[in-house]
Design a protein around this motif. Sequence first.
Motif, PDB file in Angstrom:
ATOM      1  N   SER A  42       0.850  -1.189   0.000  1.00 22.77           N
ATOM      2  CA  SER A  42       0.000   0.000   0.000  1.00 22.77           C
ATOM      3  C   SER A  42       0.886   1.239   0.000  1.00 22.77           C
ATOM      4  N   GLU A  43       0.310   2.353  -0.385  1.00 20.08           N
ATOM      5  CA  GLU A  43       1.076   3.600  -0.478  1.00 20.08           C
ATOM      6  C   GLU A  43       1.693   3.979   0.870  1.00 20.08           C
ATOM      7  N   ASP A  44       0.991   3.642   1.948  1.00 13.12           N
ATOM      8  CA  ASP A  44       1.521   3.925   3.285  1.00 13.12           C
ATOM      9  C   ASP A  44       2.020   2.630   3.929  1.00 13.12           C
ATOM     10  N   GLY A  45       2.574   1.756   3.094  1.00 15.66           N
ATOM     11  CA  GLY A  45       3.065   0.460   3.547  1.00 15.66           C
ATOM     12  C   GLY A  45       4.277   0.569   4.446  1.00 15.66           C
ATOM     13  N   ASP A  46       4.747  -0.573   4.852  1.00 14.95           N
ATOM     14  CA  ASP A  46       5.888  -0.690   5.752  1.00 14.95           C
ATOM     15  C   ASP A  46       7.134  -0.079   5.099  1.00 14.95           C
ATOM     16  N   PRO A  47       7.689   0.977   5.690  1.00  8.26           N
ATOM     17  CA  PRO A  47       8.875   1.603   5.090  1.00  8.26           C
ATOM     18  C   PRO A  47      10.054   0.642   4.934  1.00  8.26           C
ATOM     19  N   PHE A  48      10.165  -0.346   5.823  1.00  4.62           N
ATOM     20  CA  PHE A  48      11.247  -1.318   5.690  1.00  4.62           C
ATOM     21  C   PHE A  48      11.093  -2.100   4.385  1.00  4.62           C
ATOM     22  N   HIS A  49       9.877  -2.561   4.118  1.00  2.00           N
ATOM     23  CA  HIS A  49       9.617  -3.285   2.868  1.00  2.00           C
ATOM     24  C   HIS A  49       9.867  -2.386   1.660  1.00  2.00           C
ATOM     25  N   ILE A  50       9.383  -1.155   1.729  1.00  2.00           N
ATOM     26  CA  ILE A  50       9.552  -0.228   0.606  1.00  2.00           C
ATOM     27  C   ILE A  50      11.030   0.041   0.358  1.00  2.00           C
ATOM     28  N   CYS A  51      11.790   0.256   1.429  1.00  2.00           N
ATOM     29  CA  CYS A  51      13.222   0.520   1.285  1.00  2.00           C
ATOM     30  C   CYS A  51      13.923  -0.670   0.641  1.00  2.00           C
ATOM     31  N   ALA A  52      13.669  -1.864   1.165  1.00  6.11           N
ATOM     32  CA  ALA A  52      14.327  -3.062   0.631  1.00  6.11           C
ATOM     33  C   ALA A  52      13.938  -3.302  -0.827  1.00  6.11           C
ATOM     34  N   LEU A  53      12.657  -3.152  -1.114  1.00  3.17           N
ATOM     35  CA  LEU A  53      12.190  -3.375  -2.473  1.00  3.17           C
ATOM     36  C   LEU A  53      12.772  -2.346  -3.433  1.00  3.17           C
ATOM     37  N   ALA A  54      12.693  -1.076  -3.082  1.00 11.53           N
ATOM     38  CA  ALA A  54      13.173  -0.020  -3.979  1.00 11.53           C
ATOM     39  C   ALA A  54      14.680  -0.141  -4.201  1.00 11.53           C
ATOM     40  N   HIS A  55      15.427  -0.436  -3.146  1.00 18.56           N
ATOM     41  CA  HIS A  55      16.878  -0.589  -3.255  1.00 18.56           C
ATOM     42  C   HIS A  55      17.211  -1.731  -4.229  1.00 18.56           C
ATOM     43  N   SER A  56      16.445  -2.811  -4.140  1.00 17.85           N
ATOM     44  CA  SER A  56      16.679  -3.961  -5.008  1.00 17.85           C
ATOM     45  C   SER A  56      16.187  -3.707  -6.429  1.00 17.85           C
ATOM     46  N   MET A  57      15.033  -3.068  -6.556  1.00 18.98           N
ATOM     47  CA  MET A  57      14.474  -2.771  -7.881  1.00 18.98           C
ATOM     48  C   MET A  57      15.414  -1.850  -8.651  1.00 18.98           C
ATOM     49  N   ALA A  58      16.027  -0.895  -7.982  1.00 20.62           N
ATOM     50  CA  ALA A  58      16.956   0.015  -8.654  1.00 20.62           C
ATOM     51  C   ALA A  58      18.084  -0.760  -9.325  1.00 20.62           C
ATOM     52  N   ASP A  59      18.541  -1.811  -8.676  1.00 18.56           N
ATOM     53  CA  ASP A  59      19.687  -2.578  -9.184  1.00 18.56           C
ATOM     54  C   ASP A  59      19.404  -3.319 -10.478  1.00 18.56           C
ATOM     55  N   VAL A  60      18.146  -3.515 -10.826  1.00 23.66           N
ATOM     56  CA  VAL A  60      17.839  -4.285 -12.039  1.00 23.66           C
ATOM     57  C   VAL A  60      17.234  -3.416 -13.141  1.00 23.66           C
ATOM     58  N   GLN A  61      17.363  -2.117 -13.005  1.00 20.34           N
ATOM     59  CA  GLN A  61      16.868  -1.207 -14.043  1.00 20.34           C
ATOM     60  C   GLN A  61      17.898  -1.066 -15.148  1.00 20.34           C
ATOM     61  N   ASP A  62      17.438  -0.981 -16.371  1.00 19.06           N
ATOM     62  CA  ASP A  62      18.320  -0.763 -17.512  1.00 19.06           C
ATOM     63  C   ASP A  62      18.492   0.725 -17.816  1.00 19.06           C
ATOM     64  N   ASP A  63      17.506   1.512 -17.491  1.00 23.05           N
ATOM     65  CA  ASP A  63      17.530   2.953 -17.734  1.00 23.05           C
ATOM     66  C   ASP A  63      17.947   3.655 -16.439  1.00 23.05           C
ATOM     67  N   PRO A  64      19.050   4.399 -16.446  1.00 23.33           N
ATOM     68  CA  PRO A  64      19.500   5.048 -15.214  1.00 23.33           C
ATOM     69  C   PRO A  64      18.480   6.031 -14.635  1.00 23.33           C
ATOM     70  N   ARG A  65      17.620   6.579 -15.469  1.00 24.30           N
ATOM     71  CA  ARG A  65      16.581   7.483 -14.945  1.00 24.30           C
ATOM     72  C   ARG A  65      15.571   6.699 -14.105  1.00 24.30           C
ATOM     73  N   GLU A  66      15.249   5.496 -14.531  1.00 26.84           N
ATOM     74  CA  GLU A  66      14.360   4.630 -13.740  1.00 26.84           C
ATOM     75  C   GLU A  66      15.078   4.166 -12.470  1.00 26.84           C
ATOM     76  N   GLU A  67      16.347   3.851 -12.610  1.00 32.21           N
ATOM     77  CA  GLU A  67      17.149   3.458 -11.447  1.00 32.21           C
ATOM     78  C   GLU A  67      17.125   4.574 -10.407  1.00 32.21           C
ATOM     79  N   LEU A  68      17.267   5.806 -10.853  1.00 32.49           N
ATOM     80  CA  LEU A  68      17.254   6.955  -9.947  1.00 32.49           C
ATOM     81  C   LEU A  68      15.934   7.046  -9.193  1.00 32.49           C
TER      82      LEU A  68
END
Length: 169
Positions: A42-68
């Motif tokens: 959810s938009e107001d979900g667990d910040p720990f989950h959001i942090c872990a997910l976003a940190h990991s999702m950034a690593d698999v982006q091909d476009d640096p703008r999406e990574e950012l």
Amino acid sequence: MSETIQQPDPVMAEIGRGMELGQRGERDAARRVFAGVWDGLSEDGDPFHICALAHSMADVQDDPREELVWDLRALEAADLVSDERARRAGVASPVAAFYPSLHLNLGDVYRRLGEWDLAREHLARGLDAVGTLGDDGYGQLIRGGLDRLAGRVAERVDDRPEGPGPSSA
């Protein structure tokens, strides 16, 4: 005295599955796993989950703008994670130890985007926070990444590929 057995966190397990895919080079599959997790938060979900997910999702982006975009989400969420929440997730270090890696990634992506002032700013913030890391393999990995980033930023090494590509930090 009874001990509370901590149940596995299904969100973190799925993030871990995505990370494994990414580490095996299956970036598209990893992005699909992470997108599924993101859709379930959810938009107001667990910040720990959001942090872990976003940190990991950034690593698999091909476009640096999406990574950012994902790196910035991870940093924003980290600011909302308490040490207690991290401890409950099995993280032994304080949340402050998240920041060297978060700033390393931001510094590197800003460098690859040619945003030198922002790259230097996040490099400095990562170096300021590096004392929170242990003297273990992870700490050495992040310190080495910050050292490489410092060299690239100092020399204004612009090794951006012609098109979108993976991070080089």
